[in-house]
Design an enzyme around this catalytic site. Structure first.
Site, PDB file in Angstrom:
ATOM      1  CG  HIS A 184      -1.938   1.029   1.297  1.00 25.69           C
ATOM      2  ND1 HIS A 184      -2.234   1.738   2.433  1.00 25.69           N
ATOM      3  CD2 HIS A 184      -2.794   1.494   0.347  1.00 25.69           C
ATOM      4  CE1 HIS A 184      -3.217   2.571   2.203  1.00 25.69           C
ATOM      5  NE2 HIS A 184      -3.580   2.458   0.944  1.00 25.69           N
TER       6      HIS A 184
ATOM      7  CG  HIS B 172      -4.301   9.311   0.122  1.00 28.60           C
ATOM      8  ND1 HIS B 172      -5.094   9.999   1.017  1.00 28.60           N
ATOM      9  CD2 HIS B 172      -4.980   8.183  -0.198  1.00 28.60           C
ATOM     10  CE1 HIS B 172      -6.208   9.321   1.223  1.00 28.60           C
ATOM     11  NE2 HIS B 172      -6.167   8.220   0.499  1.00 28.60           N
TER      12      HIS B 172
END
Length: 256
Positions: A15, A57
């Site tokens: 991730h 992000h």
């Protein structure tokens, strides 16, 4: 019933590069994930104000970067997509995590592609638009990915929570595989994934059960999960026969 297409990606996916062990979405994270044996990583990609695909992000720079006010003044907008790459490239994207990574820069998608391709590593690109730029971001990121991975034996997997971004990604680079991200099962979401030509669903891991796996399989869709950090959750997903597990715990799960 649709048949499942061949799946060239490994089960285990790091991730944002290396989970929590390094500053997310940086080249340092990709290197660390690879050092733990991971052959595939996930990352988030959005556009700078001048259209450069780069990794971040959040919609804003506040959580994971330092130095914006020094570069652009105290009244500078925190919204990442409102700044040109010349400004974003100078930010410190590592010191928020730890001193060991102080000075680590934000990377462009092109820089990440060079590192991954040189090392035979694979990528899941989450298209993460600045709100209001979904269509443009999907198209530009897909075009860039198609160019950067031209001739690669395994292309990157494009994913997004935003169907409109996946639609323009499909139109811009139809040969690249796509996946719909789901945090909840909204009405018609599986049919929407099929209409977008997706090859996979990437769901919050708690959503998967035998019935949902069967529904996805009946539509020819692969089944991936985020963000899986507990052994019991990983074991449940493996028992369900799912195809991919995105994890922060690259130091816990051996990716063999």
């Amino acid at each position: 019933m649709p048949t499942l297409s061949p799946w060239p990606y490994p089960r285990w996916i790091a991730h944002r590069g290396a989970g929590r062990l390094a500053p997310e979405n940086t080249l340092a994270a990709f290197r660390l994930g690879a050092a733990h044996g991971y052959r595939m990583a996930e990352c988030d990609v959005k556009l700078s104000a001048d259209g450069i695909p780069f990794l971040l992000h959040d919609a804003t720079l506040a959580r994971t970067t330092r130095g914006l006010h020094d570069l652009a003044g105290p009244q500078a907008s925190p919204v990442a997509g409102e700044h040109p790459w010349a400004t974003l490239s100078q930010l410190d994207a590592g010191s928020w995590h730890s001193r060991a990574f102080a000075g680590e820069p934000l990377p462009t998608l092109a820089q990440v592609a060079r590192y991954l391709r040189a090392n035979g590593l694979l990528l899941n690109i989450e298209i993460k638009p600045t709100p209001g730029t979904e269509a443009r971001t999907g198209a530009v990121v897909a075009e860039a990915a198609a160019r950067l991975w031209a001739g690669a034996p395994v292309p990157p997997l494009l994913s997004s929570f935003r169907p409109e971004a996946l639609a323009t990604a499909r139109d811009a680079a139809p040969a690249l595989p796509r996946a719909l991200l789901l945090d909840s099962l909204w009405d018609g979401c599986l049919d929407h994934a099929q209409a977008l030509g997706c090859v996979a669903l990437v769901c919050n891991h708690a959503l998967w059960d035998a019935a949902l796996v069967a529904r996805a399989r009946a539509l020819g869709l692969r089944c991936l999960s985020y963000t899986v950090n507990d052994p019991w959750a990983a074991e449940r997903l493996i028992d369900l026969g799912t195809d991919g597990i995105i994890t922060d715990r690259v130091d816990v799960f051996a990716p063999a």
